[in-house]
Write a protein that holds these residues in place. Sequence first.
Motif, PDB file in Angstrom:
ATOM      1  N   LEU A  89       0.837  -1.207   0.000  1.00  0.00           N
ATOM      2  CA  LEU A  89       0.000   0.000   0.000  1.00  0.00           C
ATOM      3  C   LEU A  89       0.868   1.253   0.000  1.00  0.00           C
ATOM      4  O   LEU A  89       0.612   2.207  -0.749  1.00  0.00           O
ATOM      5  CB  LEU A  89      -0.933  -0.007   1.208  1.00  0.00           C
ATOM      6  CG  LEU A  89      -1.855   1.209   1.331  1.00  0.00           C
ATOM      7  CD1 LEU A  89      -2.805   1.278   0.135  1.00  0.00           C
ATOM      8  CD2 LEU A  89      -2.650   1.178   2.619  1.00  0.00           C
ATOM      9  N   ILE A  90       1.929   1.221   0.838  1.00  0.00           N
ATOM     10  CA  ILE A  90       2.818   2.390   0.914  1.00  0.00           C
ATOM     11  C   ILE A  90       3.473   2.651  -0.448  1.00  0.00           C
ATOM     12  O   ILE A  90       3.626   3.796  -0.874  1.00  0.00           O
ATOM     13  CB  ILE A  90       3.882   2.173   2.015  1.00  0.00           C
ATOM     14  CG1 ILE A  90       3.190   2.165   3.392  1.00  0.00           C
ATOM     15  CG2 ILE A  90       4.955   3.258   1.961  1.00  0.00           C
ATOM     16  CD1 ILE A  90       4.083   1.685   4.519  1.00  0.00           C
ATOM     17  N   LEU A  91       3.829   1.558  -1.156  1.00  0.00           N
ATOM     18  CA  LEU A  91       4.430   1.739  -2.481  1.00  0.00           C
ATOM     19  C   LEU A  91       3.379   2.113  -3.526  1.00  0.00           C
ATOM     20  O   LEU A  91       3.661   2.840  -4.483  1.00  0.00           O
ATOM     21  CB  LEU A  91       5.134   0.437  -2.909  1.00  0.00           C
ATOM     22  CG  LEU A  91       6.338   0.005  -2.071  1.00  0.00           C
ATOM     23  CD1 LEU A  91       6.847  -1.342  -2.541  1.00  0.00           C
ATOM     24  CD2 LEU A  91       7.435   1.055  -2.176  1.00  0.00           C
ATOM     25  N   ALA A  92       2.164   1.599  -3.339  1.00  0.00           N
ATOM     26  CA  ALA A  92       1.134   1.794  -4.365  1.00  0.00           C
ATOM     27  C   ALA A  92       0.628   3.231  -4.401  1.00  0.00           C
ATOM     28  O   ALA A  92       0.213   3.717  -5.459  1.00  0.00           O
ATOM     29  CB  ALA A  92      -0.033   0.835  -4.125  1.00  0.00           C
ATOM     30  N   LEU A  93       0.677   3.920  -3.257  1.00  0.00           N
ATOM     31  CA  LEU A  93       0.141   5.292  -3.235  1.00  0.00           C
ATOM     32  C   LEU A  93       0.875   6.198  -4.226  1.00  0.00           C
ATOM     33  O   LEU A  93       0.228   6.800  -5.083  1.00  0.00           O
ATOM     34  CB  LEU A  93       0.172   5.860  -1.816  1.00  0.00           C
ATOM     35  CG  LEU A  93      -0.859   5.241  -0.856  1.00  0.00           C
ATOM     36  CD1 LEU A  93      -0.710   5.831   0.547  1.00  0.00           C
ATOM     37  CD2 LEU A  93      -2.280   5.445  -1.347  1.00  0.00           C
ATOM     38  N   PRO A  94       2.212   6.295  -4.144  1.00  0.00           N
ATOM     39  CA  PRO A  94       2.869   7.153  -5.144  1.00  0.00           C
ATOM     40  C   PRO A  94       2.749   6.610  -6.575  1.00  0.00           C
ATOM     41  O   PRO A  94       2.564   7.390  -7.514  1.00  0.00           O
ATOM     42  CB  PRO A  94       4.335   7.183  -4.690  1.00  0.00           C
ATOM     43  CG  PRO A  94       4.495   6.043  -3.751  1.00  0.00           C
ATOM     44  CD  PRO A  94       3.163   5.795  -3.140  1.00  0.00           C
ATOM     45  N   LEU A  95       2.823   5.284  -6.734  1.00  0.00           N
ATOM     46  CA  LEU A  95       2.723   4.724  -8.087  1.00  0.00           C
ATOM     47  C   LEU A  95       1.344   4.969  -8.693  1.00  0.00           C
ATOM     48  O   LEU A  95       1.215   5.344  -9.860  1.00  0.00           O
ATOM     49  CB  LEU A  95       3.028   3.221  -8.062  1.00  0.00           C
ATOM     50  CG  LEU A  95       4.492   2.843  -7.816  1.00  0.00           C
ATOM     51  CD1 LEU A  95       4.643   1.330  -7.699  1.00  0.00           C
ATOM     52  CD2 LEU A  95       5.369   3.381  -8.945  1.00  0.00           C
ATOM     53  N   ALA A 132       0.624  -5.356  -7.248  1.00  0.00           N
ATOM     54  CA  ALA A 132      -0.022  -5.429  -8.558  1.00  0.00           C
ATOM     55  C   ALA A 132      -1.493  -5.046  -8.449  1.00  0.00           C
ATOM     56  O   ALA A 132      -2.034  -4.314  -9.279  1.00  0.00           O
ATOM     57  CB  ALA A 132       0.114  -6.841  -9.128  1.00  0.00           C
ATOM     58  N   LEU A 133      -2.122  -5.545  -7.390  1.00  0.00           N
ATOM     59  CA  LEU A 133      -3.545  -5.253  -7.223  1.00  0.00           C
ATOM     60  C   LEU A 133      -3.766  -3.802  -6.797  1.00  0.00           C
ATOM     61  O   LEU A 133      -4.638  -3.104  -7.317  1.00  0.00           O
ATOM     62  CB  LEU A 133      -4.124  -6.207  -6.171  1.00  0.00           C
ATOM     63  CG  LEU A 133      -5.619  -6.106  -5.930  1.00  0.00           C
ATOM     64  CD1 LEU A 133      -6.379  -6.677  -7.111  1.00  0.00           C
ATOM     65  CD2 LEU A 133      -6.008  -6.840  -4.661  1.00  0.00           C
ATOM     66  N   LEU A 134      -2.940  -3.343  -5.854  1.00  0.00           N
ATOM     67  CA  LEU A 134      -3.223  -2.051  -5.216  1.00  0.00           C
ATOM     68  C   LEU A 134      -2.870  -0.847  -6.099  1.00  0.00           C
ATOM     69  O   LEU A 134      -3.524   0.193  -6.005  1.00  0.00           O
ATOM     70  CB  LEU A 134      -2.508  -1.953  -3.864  1.00  0.00           C
ATOM     71  CG  LEU A 134      -3.094  -2.894  -2.803  1.00  0.00           C
ATOM     72  CD1 LEU A 134      -2.304  -2.808  -1.511  1.00  0.00           C
ATOM     73  CD2 LEU A 134      -4.555  -2.569  -2.541  1.00  0.00           C
ATOM     74  N   VAL A 135      -1.860  -0.975  -6.952  1.00  0.00           N
ATOM     75  CA  VAL A 135      -1.537   0.155  -7.831  1.00  0.00           C
ATOM     76  C   VAL A 135      -2.770   0.499  -8.674  1.00  0.00           C
ATOM     77  O   VAL A 135      -3.159   1.653  -8.815  1.00  0.00           O
ATOM     78  CB  VAL A 135      -0.348  -0.186  -8.756  1.00  0.00           C
ATOM     79  CG1 VAL A 135      -0.227   0.856  -9.857  1.00  0.00           C
ATOM     80  CG2 VAL A 135       0.938  -0.220  -7.957  1.00  0.00           C
TER      81      VAL A 135
END
Lengths: 364, 257, 234
Positions: free
Chosen positions: C47-53, C110-113
Amino acid sequence: MIRFDQATKRYPDGTVAVDTLELEAPSGKITVLVGPSGCGKTTSLRMINRMIEPTSGTIWLDDTDTASMPAHELRRQIGYVIQHAGLFPHRTIVDNIATVPFLLGTDKKKARARAMELLERVGLDPAFAKRYPAQLSGGQQQRVGVARALAADPPVMLMDEPFSAVDPVVRDQLQDEFLRLQGELGKTIVFVTHDIDEAIKLGDQVAVLRVGGHLAQLAAPAELLSRPVDAFVAGFVGRDRGYRALGFSSAGTIPTRDEPTVAMGESLPTGGDEWLLAVDGSGAPQGWLHLTDEPHGAVVEDPMLYRGGTLATQGGTLRSALDACLSSPSGRGVVIDESGRLVGSTTAREVLALIEAQVEGAVT
Amino acid sequence: MIGDVFNWLTDPSHWTSTAFDTGIWDQLLAHIGFTLIALAISLVIALPLGLWIGHTGKATWIISVANAARALPTVGVLVLLVVIIAPHFYGRTNNGYLIPTEIVLVLLAVPPILSNTYAGVQNVEPSVRDAAFGMGMTGPQVLFRVELPNSLPLIFSGFRSATLQVIATATIAAYVTLGGLGRFIYDGLAQQDYPQMISGGLLVAALALIADLLLALVQRYTVSRGITGRTRRQDRGSRGPDSRTAVLTEELVSEAT
Amino acid sequence: MTALIPLASASSSPWHFFAYFMDNTSKVLGLLWAHTWLSVVPVVIALILALPLGWLARRYQWAYPPMMSLTGLLYTIPSIALFVLVPPILGLDPLSPLQVPIALTLYSLALLVRVVADGLAAVPQETAQAATALGYKPLGLFFRVELPIAVPVIAAGLRVAVVANVSIVTVAGTIGFKNLGQLFDEGFKLSTDTPYYPPIVLGIILCVLLALALDGLVLLGSRMLTPWRRAVRA
């Protein structure tokens, strides 16, 4: 002819959507059902092709009880146009139009040829045939919806707020073309709208329904405007109805005076009135010139024109005659003939005299 | 390590079966076999059921039950069914492993197909359905000529998701001593033959990608261009579903229903 | 398997899973704890990585299609394959303790981005424009306006991710990693002659309960972060 005979729709929770409706939609005419939301107008319409089954009563299609045949067979004989067109997204435009012929087992080639004809008839380029609904604008989709309803040449058409989801300019256009089409085809049409202006513009007769599914008044538009039966109808028909009713009265021959003109591209004459009408080569009015603004002998060019005024057509309605006078910067209403050429000018005073003469004629 | 894996994969003796070992080709065929059986059974169950529930709006609880079943751990259900069923076939055939495996695969494949078919039918614009009936289509005609073609994108994404899950879980079937490409992973692990294990992983991943690609191709030629958005003028905002993202779409649909 | 089966739980009936639990409490709780960590931590990191991506994919139109293709591709790879492929790709040992959390993080990412990008896309344009007009800078706009509005969509994605993770973690159990999947492994290996149900049934029950609990937690968190949605419902 469509006839509601004591038709009632009552839902299991007890609400009555349509209450013992007695109504006849004559053949070849447009009958408009109008009323506030919850008045049962759409329910009434959908009972005709049995998208909703009446709880009691009968609906006749000419001499046939609509309940006497399977619903899908009945529906194939009745054109149906709805608000958001409801085109099939997975089918091309031409196949959308040919839906009912396909259902009736018409030869595919023949059905498509007929669909192409209809496409042009509703004012769409044949190039649209191979496209999909998502590629069309709302107004274009609605035209396809009308073409689809006409494909099997049904004698009867049901239209449920077909033009209310498009913007006002397009709506006006669609309404005009719809009237032209009906002039050619002469279908028996039942048309639902919540817009009283649309009802008055399109209807040969207008049925005003009140909440709870009661018929309040059934009348020709002019009569509805001039003689609403009760306070509800009067309120629903709304303000300005006296003025709007003028739209149904022919002005007859409007008395006109000759109007001095100047052609585009010529130089301004000296003297004369403060306002001068400019015309083109064929004598069609272009706009007014305010002489005190312009230098002597200036050549008449487009930017100099005041284009505010509407035009009245000789033989048109009192409403357009009066409006031409009221909207003209010079105070003189411009009257043209059928081909758009200048006949002369008239004044509000003269048009009011015509109106008064008609009112007196109606009273005596 | 990568070189070892390359050597393992390019060794022709690993591809063909011997008296002692089953080769890659035969395990691949077995894997595809398990997958096709499970998908065929699931499709026969889930597609008609999903269409019927979507069309009639009846028995929607079945969708909820199917979605709730996703919380079950696949491996646990697989092992449970194997220990229940296998003893009845002990020593005769490998049906004792095949049958529970197929049951688990079907249990896995049914929910995505079912809920996506249902959601696909439900998502057909009400005005489109209204027009279809209003034109005089009968109930079955509305279902097969309007609702089904318009549901195809979602049905495909459900089916593709089901396919991937079946391929993945058929791999785990090797853990309960059945064949398939998973054999190389578990044998490699047991023998500490890591090139074999990693090669098994590569083969499974390749099979999954190729299967998904093939289905994407079928989808492309089955679904009307009017729905996919592959048309000259696209509406802003409505992106046609990308062929590679169907599975994720399915995950989110299942959450929404 | 080194677990000795005490006499009290020698019964192999499926209904004796509780007795099995009582006899092996500390072992089972250890597995449950490990399972919980493996289900939660990768989702949080993702989730932390998906927010900026996700924000990038939303902000720059060109970034959306390739990002979605890549995440779709990742999601296509079966979990067991991804587990064994992560070490050689990242140069780890073939059986590294990190391979499972990394693989799970990739799946969740993969899902969260996609979820974050779509959730942000669902923020009405007028709202974002009004906030900008009120003087929010891009970062403030993202954290104080767009992100809160996207919470329900992101929470839906998180629920899918944690529930999927609980099941995928058991797959790692089959290749020897310590989690509830080992209960299945144990049950399977002890069922050579007659079925030995208790650990299998217990594992299934604990997995389902864990999935439900984590799902409920995300739902609760999403409700608390979006009080305005309750106001509409009431």
